[in-house]
Design a protein around this motif. Structure first.
Motif, PDB file in Angstrom:
ATOM      1  N   ARG A 253      -3.331   8.498  -1.400  1.00 22.22           N
ATOM      2  CA  ARG A 253      -2.320   7.499  -1.238  1.00 22.22           C
ATOM      3  C   ARG A 253      -2.474   5.883  -0.668  1.00 22.22           C
ATOM      4  NH1 ARG A 253       1.436  11.383   2.549  1.00 22.22           N
ATOM      5  NH2 ARG A 253       2.091   9.284   2.952  1.00 22.22           N
ATOM      6  N   HIS A 254      -1.604   5.210  -0.943  1.00 25.19           N
ATOM      7  CA  HIS A 254      -1.610   3.850  -0.205  1.00 25.19           C
ATOM      8  C   HIS A 254      -0.664   3.770   0.882  1.00 25.19           C
ATOM      9  CE1 HIS A 254      -1.315  -0.290   0.153  1.00 25.19           C
ATOM     10  NE2 HIS A 254       0.802  -0.543   0.380  1.00 25.19           N
ATOM     11  N   THR A 255      -1.517   3.753   1.715  1.00 22.72           N
ATOM     12  CA  THR A 255      -1.133   3.499   3.790  1.00 22.72           C
ATOM     13  C   THR A 255      -0.771   2.353   4.174  1.00 22.72           C
ATOM     14  OG1 THR A 255      -3.196   3.118   4.393  1.00 22.72           O
ATOM     15  CG2 THR A 255      -2.905   5.220   3.996  1.00 22.72           C
ATOM     16  N   GLY A 256      -0.120   1.344   3.444  1.00 22.42           N
ATOM     17  CA  GLY A 256       0.604   0.313   3.638  1.00 22.42           C
ATOM     18  C   GLY A 256      -0.724  -0.776   4.384  1.00 22.42           C
ATOM     19  N   THR A 257      -1.430  -0.775   4.159  1.00 25.67           N
ATOM     20  CA  THR A 257      -2.335  -2.026   5.294  1.00 25.67           C
ATOM     21  C   THR A 257      -2.925  -2.596   3.699  1.00 25.67           C
ATOM     22  OG1 THR A 257      -4.631  -0.166   4.413  1.00 25.67           O
ATOM     23  CG2 THR A 257      -3.125   0.554   6.719  1.00 25.67           C
ATOM     24  N   GLY A 258      -3.061  -2.252   2.550  1.00 28.46           N
ATOM     25  CA  GLY A 258      -2.832  -3.480   1.675  1.00 28.46           C
ATOM     26  C   GLY A 258      -2.841  -5.140   2.136  1.00 28.46           C
ATOM     27  N   ALA A 259      -3.097  -5.951   1.011  1.00 25.58           N
ATOM     28  CA  ALA A 259      -2.226  -7.207   1.411  1.00 25.58           C
ATOM     29  C   ALA A 259      -0.870  -7.759   1.184  1.00 25.58           C
ATOM     30  CB  ALA A 259      -2.759  -8.631   0.289  1.00 25.58           C
ATOM     31  N   ALA A 260      -0.327  -7.151   0.586  1.00 19.98           N
ATOM     32  CA  ALA A 260       1.030  -6.818   0.823  1.00 19.98           C
ATOM     33  C   ALA A 260       1.595  -6.272   2.024  1.00 19.98           C
ATOM     34  CB  ALA A 260       1.879  -6.081  -0.192  1.00 19.98           C
TER      35      ALA A 260
ATOM     36  N   ARG B  57       3.538  -9.947   8.205  1.00 19.35           N
ATOM     37  CA  ARG B  57       3.838 -11.477   8.862  1.00 19.35           C
ATOM     38  C   ARG B  57       5.003 -11.274   8.874  1.00 19.35           C
ATOM     39  NH1 ARG B  57      -0.775 -13.097   6.031  1.00 19.35           N
ATOM     40  NH2 ARG B  57       0.737 -13.823   4.531  1.00 19.35           N
ATOM     41  N   GLN B  58       5.343 -11.641   7.356  1.00 20.07           N
ATOM     42  CA  GLN B  58       7.034 -11.852   7.592  1.00 20.07           C
ATOM     43  C   GLN B  58       7.711 -11.519   8.572  1.00 20.07           C
ATOM     44  OE1 GLN B  58       7.964 -11.734   3.489  1.00 20.07           O
ATOM     45  NE2 GLN B  58       6.610 -13.371   2.551  1.00 20.07           N
ATOM     46  N   ALA B  59       7.394 -10.454   8.738  1.00 23.67           N
ATOM     47  CA  ALA B  59       8.542  -9.574   9.810  1.00 23.67           C
ATOM     48  C   ALA B  59       8.172 -10.610  10.803  1.00 23.67           C
ATOM     49  CB  ALA B  59       7.823  -8.332   9.908  1.00 23.67           C
ATOM     50  N   VAL B  60       6.640 -10.663  11.060  1.00 20.46           N
ATOM     51  CA  VAL B  60       6.397 -11.703  13.240  1.00 20.46           C
ATOM     52  C   VAL B  60       7.323 -12.640  13.060  1.00 20.46           C
ATOM     53  CG1 VAL B  60       5.002 -11.987  13.897  1.00 20.46           C
ATOM     54  CG2 VAL B  60       5.250  -9.489  13.206  1.00 20.46           C
TER      55      VAL B  60
ATOM     56  N   GLY C   7       9.089   2.193  -0.174  1.00 19.73           N
ATOM     57  CA  GLY C   7       8.321   3.284  -0.316  1.00 19.73           C
ATOM     58  C   GLY C   7       8.168   4.930   0.469  1.00 19.73           C
ATOM     59  N   SER C   8       8.065   5.847   0.174  1.00 20.84           N
ATOM     60  CA  SER C   8       7.776   6.886   0.582  1.00 20.84           C
ATOM     61  C   SER C   8       7.699   6.464   2.666  1.00 20.84           C
ATOM     62  CB  SER C   8       6.725   7.835  -0.210  1.00 20.84           C
ATOM     63  OG  SER C   8       5.437   7.653   0.322  1.00 20.84           O
ATOM     64  N   ARG C   9       7.754   7.712   3.528  1.00 18.38           N
ATOM     65  CA  ARG C   9       7.186   7.056   4.994  1.00 18.38           C
ATOM     66  C   ARG C   9       5.696   7.093   4.738  1.00 18.38           C
ATOM     67  NH1 ARG C   9      10.545   6.902   8.764  1.00 18.38           N
ATOM     68  NH2 ARG C   9      10.335   7.942  10.271  1.00 18.38           N
ATOM     69  N   GLY C  10       4.841   7.194   4.362  1.00 21.35           N
ATOM     70  CA  GLY C  10       3.806   6.950   4.308  1.00 21.35           C
ATOM     71  C   GLY C  10       2.901   5.580   3.560  1.00 21.35           C
ATOM     72  N   GLU C  11       4.767   4.989   3.005  1.00 11.59           N
ATOM     73  CA  GLU C  11       3.785   3.114   2.679  1.00 11.59           C
ATOM     74  C   GLU C  11       4.721   2.315   2.497  1.00 11.59           C
ATOM     75  OE1 GLU C  11       4.969   4.296  -1.299  1.00 11.59           O
ATOM     76  OE2 GLU C  11       3.243   5.099  -1.958  1.00 11.59           O
ATOM     77  N   ARG C  12       4.943   3.210   4.106  1.00 14.62           N
ATOM     78  CA  ARG C  12       6.110   1.792   4.896  1.00 14.62           C
ATOM     79  C   ARG C  12       5.121   1.068   6.396  1.00 14.62           C
ATOM     80  NH1 ARG C  12      11.368   4.590   6.708  1.00 14.62           N
ATOM     81  NH2 ARG C  12      12.543   5.699   4.635  1.00 14.62           N
ATOM     82  N   PRO C  13       4.840  -0.159   5.951  1.00 15.58           N
ATOM     83  CA  PRO C  13       4.228  -0.948   6.807  1.00 15.58           C
ATOM     84  C   PRO C  13       4.730  -0.637   7.824  1.00 15.58           C
ATOM     85  CG  PRO C  13       5.674  -2.555   4.821  1.00 15.58           C
ATOM     86  CD  PRO C  13       6.162  -1.415   4.469  1.00 15.58           C
ATOM     87  N   LEU C  14       3.748  -1.273   9.075  1.00 13.64           N
ATOM     88  CA  LEU C  14       4.201  -0.692  10.187  1.00 13.64           C
ATOM     89  C   LEU C  14       5.277  -1.441  10.711  1.00 13.64           C
ATOM     90  CD1 LEU C  14      -0.125  -0.586  11.235  1.00 13.64           C
ATOM     91  CD2 LEU C  14       2.050   1.586  10.751  1.00 13.64           C
ATOM     92  N   LEU C  15       5.769  -2.078  10.433  1.00 10.64           N
ATOM     93  CA  LEU C  15       6.494  -3.165  11.555  1.00 10.64           C
ATOM     94  C   LEU C  15       8.088  -2.898  10.959  1.00 10.64           C
ATOM     95  CD1 LEU C  15       4.723  -6.614  12.377  1.00 10.64           C
ATOM     96  CD2 LEU C  15       5.101  -4.824  14.281  1.00 10.64           C
TER      97      LEU C  15
END
Length: 132
Positions: A2-9, A15-18, A87-95
């Motif tokens: 599973r992708h955890t939302g820690t990739g380059a995208a 960064r865009q959210a901040v 995305g699903s819950r585990g794929e969402r970015p932290l922000l």
């Protein structure tokens, strides 16, 4: 795996959210600085029965920058929130929770910025004191 939302995208999204959060807060700061300049250069002299030179050009630029920055950020925030929430819950970015909060805060800041601009526009140019 599973992708955890820690990739380059995800890092780019964060960064865009901040940056959008900073734009909302910078817009509010611009409006508050313009309001402070109005108090110093227009309201205080007129209250002391002195002529006022009017609102400085920098304060007028800051008064316009507030709604422009805030409005631009508030216009883009929902799009960024939508792309982060797809995305699903585990794929969402932290922000994502920060952006959900900033949509509401951004709208409130935009209202304050627009009222400040509306309040300051009549103070452009010199004003003569009307004391007895």
């Amino acid at each position: 795996m599973r992708h955890t939302g820690t990739g380059a995208a995800s890092r780019r999204w964060n960064r865009q959210a901040v940056l959008l959060t900073a734009a909302v807060l910078l817009g509010l700061a611009c409006s508050l600085c313009a309001e402070a300049a109005d108090g110093r250069f227009v309201t205080a002299p007129l209250a002391a029965c002195l002529d006022s030179p009017g609102l400085p050009a920098a304060a007028l630029a800051a008064a316009w920058a507030g709604p422009v920055l805030g409005g631009g950020a508030v216009a883009v925030l929902p799009v960024l929130l939508w792309t982060g929430s797809r995305g699903s819950r585990g794929e969402r970015p932290l922000l994502v929770p920060l952006l959900q909060t900033m949509v509401t805060v951004g709208l409130l800041c935009l209202a304050v910025e627009a009222m400040t601009l509306h309040d300051l526009l009549p103070h452009v140019g010199p004003h003569h004191a009307r004391c007895l």
